[in-house]
Design an enzyme around this catalytic site. Structure first.
Site, PDB file in Angstrom:
ATOM      1  CB  SER A  13       2.597   5.363   4.474  1.00  0.00           C
ATOM      2  OG  SER A  13       2.813   6.747   4.376  1.00  0.00           O
ATOM      3  NE  ARG A  73     -16.422  21.160   0.697  1.00  0.00           N
ATOM      4  CZ  ARG A  73     -15.412  20.429   0.192  1.00  0.00           C
ATOM      5  NH1 ARG A  73     -14.803  19.535   0.937  1.00  0.00           N
ATOM      6  NH2 ARG A  73     -15.015  20.605  -1.041  1.00  0.00           N
ATOM      7  CG  MET A  98      -5.942  13.625   0.001  1.00  0.00           C
ATOM      8  SD  MET A  98      -4.738  14.749   0.726  1.00  0.00           S
ATOM      9  CE  MET A  98      -4.489  15.844  -0.661  1.00  0.00           C
ATOM     10  CG  HIS A 117       0.633  20.733   5.985  1.00  0.00           C
ATOM     11  ND1 HIS A 117      -0.282  20.636   4.964  1.00  0.00           N
ATOM     12  CD2 HIS A 117       1.531  21.678   5.605  1.00  0.00           C
ATOM     13  CE1 HIS A 117       0.043  21.494   4.010  1.00  0.00           C
ATOM     14  NE2 HIS A 117       1.138  22.134   4.372  1.00  0.00           N
TER      15      HIS A 117
HETATM   16  C1  GRF Z   1       1.495  12.808   3.751  1.00  0.00           C
HETATM   17  O1  GRF Z   1       2.551  13.450   3.114  1.00  0.00           O
HETATM   18  C2  GRF Z   1       0.807  13.761   4.686  1.00  0.00           C
HETATM   19  O2  GRF Z   1       1.667  14.699   5.256  1.00  0.00           O
HETATM   20  C3  GRF Z   1      -0.157  14.462   3.780  1.00  0.00           C
HETATM   21  O3  GRF Z   1      -0.596  13.486   2.876  1.00  0.00           O
HETATM   22  C4  GRF Z   1       0.373  12.443   2.790  1.00  0.00           C
HETATM   23  C5  GRF Z   1      -0.330  11.177   3.159  1.00  0.00           C
HETATM   24  O4  GRF Z   1       0.444  10.040   2.991  1.00  0.00           O
HETATM   25  N1  GRF Z   1      -1.212  15.082   4.565  1.00  0.00           N
HETATM   26  P1  GRF Z   1      -0.070   8.642   3.564  1.00  0.00           P
HETATM   27  O5  GRF Z   1      -1.457   8.390   2.960  1.00  0.00           O
HETATM   28  O6  GRF Z   1      -0.104   8.713   5.047  1.00  0.00           O
HETATM   29  O7  GRF Z   1       0.904   7.652   3.042  1.00  0.00           O
END
Ligand code: GRF
Length: 196
Positions: A13, A73, A98, A117
């Site tokens: 998002s 990695r 992630m 973050h």
């Molecule tokens: C968000 O809360 C961002 O701060 C964190 O992971 C989430 C990602 O959400 N790093 P999206 O995939 O951008 O919807």
């Protein structure tokens, strides 16, 4: 034309907010910059479906590079760097990507790698930020856009947004409130990166 490459793992998002801001505010004309590519480390990242459904997909290159296909990695990050560098990026944007990044990756993009973050850094680096803020009795929470350095969630702060923590908040409710602000500050921080 300058290039942005966005990395996602899931919903995307924040990526969508950046792509929409680029479109709405005509970044190509106003800033000389475009979102060149979106790369996901997960095949099923719904952010990719959003892109295909909501944008002229020929304009933004999309790609999946699954980390599970690599033995280490280091090998994944090396392959990812070469995919990213095909787009000659001026800025690499982590948007819910992630993965823990290798020092080689972070060094390669030093000064042109940013992340969002979901906490008011330097508080609550790492995971489960919303529950930790609730458990600590914080009255305010928020999100931070920052430069990425080798120390997790510790680079220079570029933008922050603050939201209240409400009575009886669940981590989900707080996360949703924070996310609405992320969608405002992340595109603004990206645009600010390219403003003279
Ligand atoms: C968000 O809360 C961002 O701060 C964190 O992971 C989430 C990602 O959400 N790093 P999206 O995939 O951008 O919807």
């Amino acid at each position: 034309m300058k290039n942005i490459v966005i990395l996602i793992s899931g919903t995307g998002s924040n990526m969508a907010a950046i792509v929409q801001a680029a479109e709405k505010d005509s970044w190509e004309k106003s800033l000389g910059v475009r979102v060149a590519a979106v790369i996901s480390n997960k095949q099923n990242a719904s952010g990719l479906s959003w892109l295909h459904a909501n944008t002229n997909s020929s304009k933004i290159h999309t790609e999946v590079l699954e980390h599970t296909q690599f033995a280490t990695r280091e090998a994944f990050d090396a392959a990812l760097m070469s995919r990213i560098d095909e787009h000659a990026p001026d800025l690499v944007v982590l948007a819910g990507f992630m993965r823990i990044l290798t020092p080689a990756f972070v060094t390669h993009y030093a000064g042109r790698l940013i992340n969002i973050h979901p906490s008011l850094l330097p508080a609550f680096a790492g995971l489960n930020t919303h529950q930790r803020a609730i458990d600590a009795g914080c009255k305010f929470a928020g999100a931070t856009v920052h430069q990425v350095t080798s120390e997790l969630d510790h680079g220079q702060i570029l933008a922050q947004a603050v939201v209240p923590v409400l009575q009886g908040d669940t981590a989900e409710a707080l996360a949703a409130r924070v996310l609405t602000q992320e969608h405002l500050i992340y595109p603004a921080a990206v645009a600010a990166f390219f403003k003279p």
